[in-house]
Motif scaffolding. Structure first.
Motif, PDB file in Angstrom:
ATOM      1  N   UNK A   1       0.827  -1.199   0.000  1.00  0.00           N
ATOM      2  CA  UNK A   1       0.000   0.000   0.000  1.00  0.00           C
ATOM      3  C   UNK A   1       0.860   1.247   0.000  1.00  0.00           C
ATOM      4  N   UNK A   2       0.475   2.238  -0.781  1.00  0.00           N
ATOM      5  CA  UNK A   2       1.175   3.532  -0.813  1.00  0.00           C
ATOM      6  C   UNK A   2       0.181   4.600  -0.386  1.00  0.00           C
ATOM      7  N   UNK A   3       0.485   5.302   0.698  1.00  0.00           N
ATOM      8  CA  UNK A   3      -0.429   6.301   1.247  1.00  0.00           C
ATOM      9  C   UNK A   3       0.287   7.635   1.382  1.00  0.00           C
ATOM     10  N   UNK A   4      -0.505   8.694   1.514  1.00  0.00           N
ATOM     11  CA  UNK A   4       0.031  10.043   1.673  1.00  0.00           C
ATOM     12  C   UNK A   4      -0.981  11.064   1.201  1.00  0.00           C
ATOM     13  N   UNK A   5      -0.703  12.321   1.483  1.00  0.00           N
ATOM     14  CA  UNK A   5      -1.617  13.402   1.086  1.00  0.00           C
ATOM     15  C   UNK A   5      -1.645  13.561  -0.431  1.00  0.00           C
TER      16      UNK A   5
ATOM     17  N   UNK B   1      -1.170  -0.895  -4.269  1.00  0.00           N
ATOM     18  CA  UNK B   1      -2.472  -0.334  -3.909  1.00  0.00           C
ATOM     19  C   UNK B   1      -2.282   1.095  -3.408  1.00  0.00           C
ATOM     20  N   UNK B   2      -2.770   2.061  -4.190  1.00  0.00           N
ATOM     21  CA  UNK B   2      -2.646   3.482  -3.867  1.00  0.00           C
ATOM     22  C   UNK B   2      -3.975   3.979  -3.326  1.00  0.00           C
ATOM     23  N   UNK B   3      -3.965   4.576  -2.135  1.00  0.00           N
ATOM     24  CA  UNK B   3      -5.241   4.983  -1.543  1.00  0.00           C
ATOM     25  C   UNK B   3      -5.035   6.011  -0.441  1.00  0.00           C
TER      26      UNK B   3
END
Length: 390
Positions: A45-49, A268-270
Motif C-alpha cells: 500500500x502507498x499512502x500520503x496526502x 495499492x494506492x489509496x
C-alpha cells in the motif's frame, strides 16, 4: 525472486516559461529517490496526502510516464530503457552497463541477476557497446508488448478511463486480439463473457456502453480489462475512492479473490488508511515525493514512528462513536510546494519535534525493526553508532 523492484525512482516535470522560445526554469519533483519491492501474491500500500507522488509512481511502473532516473525491474529484468526515447536510452545503457569497468574486467561473480543478463548481451556483441545496444533494441517492441501484459493499471475514475464510444465487448476484445491470446473474434467474445462473469457482471453486458452502467459496474469493467491479459502485476490507483461504501467492499473482495486466482502482485494506492491496512501486507508512507516510513502493515499501523505517519493516523476517523483518536499528533500548516521544498527534512516546518539538523540535512532511511524503516532524525541520530541504514 521479487516480482517488481523499484530502485531510486525519480520523476521530475519541467517548468517552462516563454512564448516563442520556451526555457526550463525549474522542476516539479513529483517522485524523488523512491525504492520498494513487490512479491507475487502480495500487496504493498502507498499512502500520503494528495500531491505527494503516489499516482506518478503508479503511472511510471506501467510506463505511462517516462522516468527521469532510477530502475524498475520486473522478474529481475531491467526494462526501464525500452520506453525511453532511443537517444536517451543509449545514454542510459552506456552509463549503467557498457561503459563501466565492472563489465570490462571479465568478472561477473558479484553481478546481480539482471546485470548478468546484460553482461551476456555484452559478450555476444564481442564487448562492443554499440552492437550490444542495437541487439537490445531489435527486441524492443517484443519487450514492450510483454511488459504491457505483465503490468496493468486500474484508474481512480472508471468513466474517464473507458472509451464512451466503444461497447464493453469492443474494449475487452481489443487487448485479447492485440496480445494474440485468442485465435479470432468469436473466441474473444466468449472470453470477454467469461471475464464479465468473473468480475460480477452478466454476459449480456458485452453489448452495452459505459454510460449505461453504475459507478461500481464501470469499475468492474476496468478490472476485467486489467485482468484480461493475465498480468503478474496490477497497479490499483485509488480504485474505490469514487464508490459507495457497500460497493467499495464488493470491489475489495473482488481484488482479493482475483489475487488468489492470478497470484498477482498489487501496488495499492489509496487515502483510505483502514482499507490499506486490510488489503496490504506492506505499507509505504509518502510525503512530498519521498517515502518517509515503510514496512510491515501491522507494524506501521500499531507502532507509527515518523511524525507525519502519526499525524495521518490521528486524522483518520474511527467507526465507533464511543472511541476517540489521540489528537496530540495532529499537525497544522500546509504542505509545502514541490517546486520549492524546504531544506533538510521536508516535514520540518510542520513538525513539533524539529531539531537543528532537521533544517540542514535530509534524514537517511534507517532500520528500526526487522521489517520497519523510517526516515527521521529522531531515529537516525540515536542509531549513529549501531544503527542500520537502508
Amino acid at each position: 525472486m521479487k516480482l517488481l523492484e523499484v530502485r531510486n525512482l525519480k520523476k521530475y516535470f519541467p517548468i517552462k516559461q516563454g512564448f516563442l522560445v520556451e526555457r526550463v526554469v525549474g522542476f516539479v519533483k513529483a517522485v524523488d529517490d523512491v525504492s520498494f519491492s513487490v512479491d507475487r501474491g502480495k500487496t504493498i500500500g502507498i499512502v500520503g496526502e494528495s500531491g505527494c507522488g503516489k499516482t506518478t509512481i503508479g503511472k511510471s511502473i506501467v510506463r505511462l510516464l517516462e522516468v527521469t532516473d532510477g530502475e524498475m525491474l520486473i522478474d529481475e529484468e531491467d526494462t526501464t530503457f525500452y520506453f525511453m526515447k532511443k537517444r536517451r536510452a543509449k545514454q542510459y545503457l552506456k552509463a549503467k552497463y557498457f561503459d563501466t569497468s565492472r563489465f570490462n574486467n571479465g568478472d561477473n561473480s558479484e553481478f546481480e541477476p539482471y546485470e548478468k543478463k546484460m553482461y551476456d548481451v555484452y559478450n555476444r556483441a564481442n564487448r562492443d557497446a554499440s552492437k550490444a545496444i542495437d541487439y537490445l533494441f531489435e527486441k524492443a517492441d517484443q519487450k514492450k508488448r510483454l511488459l504491457r501484459r505483465k503490468a496493468q493499471i486500474v484508474f481512480q475514475d472508471p468513466m474517464s478511463s473507458l472509451n464512451p464510444r466503444m461497447t464493453v465487448g469492443q474494449m475487452l476484445t481489443e487487448p485479447l486480439l492485440f496480445h494474440e491470446l485468442v485465435k479470432n473474434l468469436d473466441e474473444a467474445i466468449e472470453k470477454v463473457k467469461e471475464l464479465l462473469v468473473q468480475v460480477g457482471l452478466k454476459p449480456y453486458h458485452v453489448d452495452r456502453y459505459p454510460h449505461q452502467f453504475s459507478g461500481g459496474q464501470r469499475q468492474r469493467i476496468a478490472v476485467a480489462r486489467a485482468i484480461s491479459v493475465n498480468p503478474d502485476l496490477i497497479v490499483l490507483d485509488e480504485p474505490t475512492s469514487a464508490l459507495d461504501v457497500s460497493v467499495q467492499a464488493q470491489i475489495v473482495n473482488l481484488f482479493q479473490k482475483l489475487q488468489e486466482q492470478l497470484n498477482a502482485g498489487y501496488v495499492f494506492i489509496s487515502h483510505n488508511l483502514s482499507l490499506v491496512r486490510f488489503i496490504s501486507q506492506e505499507v509505504s508512507v509518502m510525503y512530498l515525493g519521498r517515502i518517509v516510513e515503510q514496512g510491515n502493515s501491522e507494524s506501521i499501523f500499531k507502532n507509527p514512528l515518523h511524525p507525519y505517519t502519526k499525524a495521518l493516523l490521528a486524522a483518520a476517523p474511527i467507526p465507533d462513536p464511543k472511541k476517540k483518536r489521540n489528537r496530540k499528533d495532529l499537525v497544522g500548516g500546509q504542505v509545502p510546494s514541490p517546486i520549492n521544498r524546504p531544506t533538510g527534512c521536508f516535514f520540518n516546518p510542520r513538525c513539533k519535534y524539529r531539531m537543528d539538523i532537521c533544517t540542514k540535512e535530509y534524514p537517511p532511511m534507517v532500520r528500526v525493526d526487522e521489517n520497519h524503516f523510517v526516515a527521521c532524525h529522531l531515529y537516525s541520530t540515536s542509531q549513529e553508532q549501531g544503527g542500520e541504514s537502508k
